[in-house]
Each structure stands twice: as C-alpha cells, then as structure tokens.
Design a protein around this motif. Structure first.
Motif, PDB file in Angstrom:
ATOM      1  N   MET A 117       7.585  11.018   1.277  1.00 55.72           N
ATOM      2  CA  MET A 117       6.236  10.469   1.350  1.00 55.72           C
ATOM      3  C   MET A 117       6.340   8.953   1.319  1.00 55.72           C
ATOM      4  O   MET A 117       7.131   8.392   0.562  1.00 55.72           O
ATOM      5  N   SER A 118       5.556   8.327   2.179  1.00 52.55           N
ATOM      6  CA  SER A 118       5.578   6.872   2.236  1.00 52.55           C
ATOM      7  C   SER A 118       4.178   6.362   2.517  1.00 52.55           C
ATOM      8  O   SER A 118       3.353   7.048   3.114  1.00 52.55           O
ATOM      9  N   LEU A 119       3.936   5.153   2.064  1.00 49.09           N
ATOM     10  CA  LEU A 119       2.637   4.514   2.236  1.00 49.09           C
ATOM     11  C   LEU A 119       2.836   3.264   3.073  1.00 49.09           C
ATOM     12  O   LEU A 119       3.785   2.510   2.845  1.00 49.09           O
ATOM     13  N   TRP A 120       1.954   3.067   4.029  1.00 49.27           N
ATOM     14  CA  TRP A 120       2.037   1.955   4.963  1.00 49.27           C
ATOM     15  C   TRP A 120       0.717   1.206   4.965  1.00 49.27           C
ATOM     16  O   TRP A 120      -0.339   1.815   4.856  1.00 49.27           O
ATOM     17  N   ARG A 121       0.787  -0.118   5.115  1.00 54.11           N
ATOM     18  CA  ARG A 121      -0.424  -0.942   5.220  1.00 54.11           C
ATOM     19  C   ARG A 121      -0.421  -1.633   6.567  1.00 54.11           C
ATOM     20  O   ARG A 121       0.627  -2.058   7.053  1.00 54.11           O
ATOM     21  N   LYS A 122      -1.599  -1.745   7.168  1.00 52.56           N
ATOM     22  CA  LYS A 122      -1.702  -2.322   8.502  1.00 52.56           C
ATOM     23  C   LYS A 122      -1.808  -3.841   8.448  1.00 52.56           C
ATOM     24  O   LYS A 122      -2.753  -4.391   7.901  1.00 52.56           O
ATOM     25  N   PHE A 123      -0.786  -4.518   8.976  1.00 48.73           N
ATOM     26  CA  PHE A 123      -0.738  -5.965   9.204  1.00 48.73           C
ATOM     27  C   PHE A 123      -0.123  -6.135  10.588  1.00 48.73           C
ATOM     28  O   PHE A 123       1.085  -6.090  10.712  1.00 48.73           O
ATOM     29  N   ASN A 124      -0.906  -6.281  11.623  1.00 45.34           N
ATOM     30  CA  ASN A 124      -0.354  -6.363  12.990  1.00 45.34           C
ATOM     31  C   ASN A 124       0.602  -5.194  13.229  1.00 45.34           C
ATOM     32  O   ASN A 124       1.752  -5.381  13.600  1.00 45.34           O
ATOM     33  N   GLY A 125       0.147  -4.007  12.966  1.00 46.21           N
ATOM     34  CA  GLY A 125       0.968  -2.803  12.989  1.00 46.21           C
ATOM     35  C   GLY A 125       1.182  -2.346  11.551  1.00 46.21           C
ATOM     36  O   GLY A 125       0.865  -3.069  10.612  1.00 46.21           O
ATOM     37  N   TYR A 126       1.702  -1.150  11.384  1.00 51.83           N
ATOM     38  CA  TYR A 126       1.899  -0.619  10.037  1.00 51.83           C
ATOM     39  C   TYR A 126       3.248  -1.045   9.477  1.00 51.83           C
ATOM     40  O   TYR A 126       4.268  -0.995  10.163  1.00 51.83           O
ATOM     41  N   HIS A 127       3.235  -1.462   8.205  1.00 51.66           N
ATOM     42  CA  HIS A 127       4.439  -1.894   7.506  1.00 51.66           C
ATOM     43  C   HIS A 127       4.512  -1.183   6.155  1.00 51.66           C
ATOM     44  O   HIS A 127       3.484  -0.872   5.557  1.00 51.66           O
ATOM     45  N   PRO A 128       5.730  -0.914   5.653  1.00 51.11           N
ATOM     46  CA  PRO A 128       5.872  -0.223   4.358  1.00 51.11           C
ATOM     47  C   PRO A 128       5.123  -0.951   3.244  1.00 51.11           C
ATOM     48  O   PRO A 128       5.091  -2.172   3.206  1.00 51.11           O
ATOM     49  N   PHE A 129       4.521  -0.143   2.353  1.00 49.97           N
ATOM     50  CA  PHE A 129       3.731  -0.703   1.257  1.00 49.97           C
ATOM     51  C   PHE A 129       3.849   0.204   0.043  1.00 49.97           C
ATOM     52  O   PHE A 129       3.433   1.359   0.088  1.00 49.97           O
ATOM     53  N   LEU A 130       4.454  -0.253  -1.018  1.00 48.77           N
ATOM     54  CA  LEU A 130       4.437   0.338  -2.347  1.00 48.77           C
ATOM     55  C   LEU A 130       5.277   1.596  -2.543  1.00 48.77           C
ATOM     56  O   LEU A 130       6.013   1.673  -3.493  1.00 48.77           O
ATOM     57  N   VAL A 131       5.205   2.601  -1.658  1.00 48.64           N
ATOM     58  CA  VAL A 131       5.852   3.884  -1.934  1.00 48.64           C
ATOM     59  C   VAL A 131       6.688   4.345  -0.743  1.00 48.64           C
ATOM     60  O   VAL A 131       6.220   4.322   0.385  1.00 48.64           O
TER      61      VAL A 131
END
Length: 176
Positions: free
Chosen positions: A70-84
């Motif tokens: 399981m992974s969490l991604w945040r959108k900054f000019n595309g999705y990038h790994p975030f936190l998990v």
C-alpha cells in the motif's frame, strides 16, 4: 512563544477542517486468469457522500498466502510518493490476534467495516467492498494538507503481483 504557536494551531483547528471524498477508482487485474473485477466504481450515496464499491471474483483459489503493498501519493505535477509505502504479509497479519498500531492496522480496520476481508486466509470466492465512505475522522491525527491524493493497493499471491487498485481522493479545507 511555544504556547502562542500551540494556541494558534488549536484556534485554526476549531475554525477549519479538512473534508475528504473519493473522486475516482481504477482497478486493474494483472493476471486475468486468476480473478476478474465484476464491479469497480464509486456511487453517490447522498449529498457529498461517495461510496466505494469493489467486487473481485476469484477464478483460481483458494489462496493461503498473499502480500499487500500500500502506498500513498500526492499530486504535484503528476503523482509523487507521500508518507506511506509499506508491504506486508496479508495472511500472517490477519491471523494475529494482537496488532501494533501501524498504517496496516489503520487501513485494515477501515476496510473491515464494509468488506468481507475480516478473516484470516484462505479466501475462496469473492472479495467485496460495499459502500465504503471516506470518514472525516480517518486521518484526523495526521497533518494532511489540502490537495489531490491517490492511494494505491497492490496484491500478490505466490510472489506474483495479481492486481493494482488506485483510489483517488481529494482533501479540501472548509472554514466555519
């Protein structure tokens, strides 16, 4: 100075809150001979309430081993790994009677409310998640800024990745 900062955070918390809701879901079966998605959609349940519905029917089974990433991604000019980004043995995890506080525990406690994933292996027929609603209290202790996010879940059996599910959601700040 520290007292003033803490007081400012508390006042900001009283006057603003984060509202979250699902915006999209994508289900992809990497091995179609293993299982098929009969349902993979979001359903509007009420004003501002969106429920997540997934039904995957296993063609081969039962399975007695499974690995979840399981992974969490945040959108900054595309999705990038975030936190998990965490991988764990699903069958061993579900077999334990006591579990430590972890991202896996938070996720599984959340999924167990509206799914048939609430038992240990083997899994034989279908995996069903019905009307799972993004609870505002789910992430209340995490400092998540407003924005667009994607939660990705990958599942494997016999060390072979079988499926990828991407759930998109949005956090928006609401002010009183």
């Amino acid at each position: 100075m520290l007292f003033a900062f803490v007081l400012l955070l508390l006042v900001a918390e009283i006057h603003s809150a984060i509202q979250s809701r699902f915006t999209n879901i994508e289900c992809k079966m990497l091995d179609p001979s293993y299982a098929v998605y009969e349902q993979c959609k979001l359903k509007v349940l009420g004003r501002g309430i969106v429920g997540l519905n997934v039904k995957a029917t296993l063609k081969k089974g039962p399975f007695n081993n499974a690995k979840i990433n399981m992974s969490l991604w945040r959108k900054f000019n595309g999705y990038h790994p975030f936190l998990v980004n965490s991988t764990f043995d699903f069958c061993k995890y579900m077999d334990k009677s006591t579990r430590k506080m972890s991202y896996e525990k938070v996720l599984m406690d959340y999924l167990n409310k509206n799914s048939n994933l609430n038992h240990s292996c083997p899994y034989e027929d279908s995996i069903i998640i019905k009307n799972l609603v993004f609870d505002a209290n789910f992430f209340k202790f995490l400092p998540w800024p407003p924005g667009n996010y994607m939660f990705q879940l990958m599942a494997a059996t016999d060390n072979d990745w079988k499926t990828v599910v991407n759930v998109h959601f949005i956090n928006t700040e609401i002010n009183d």
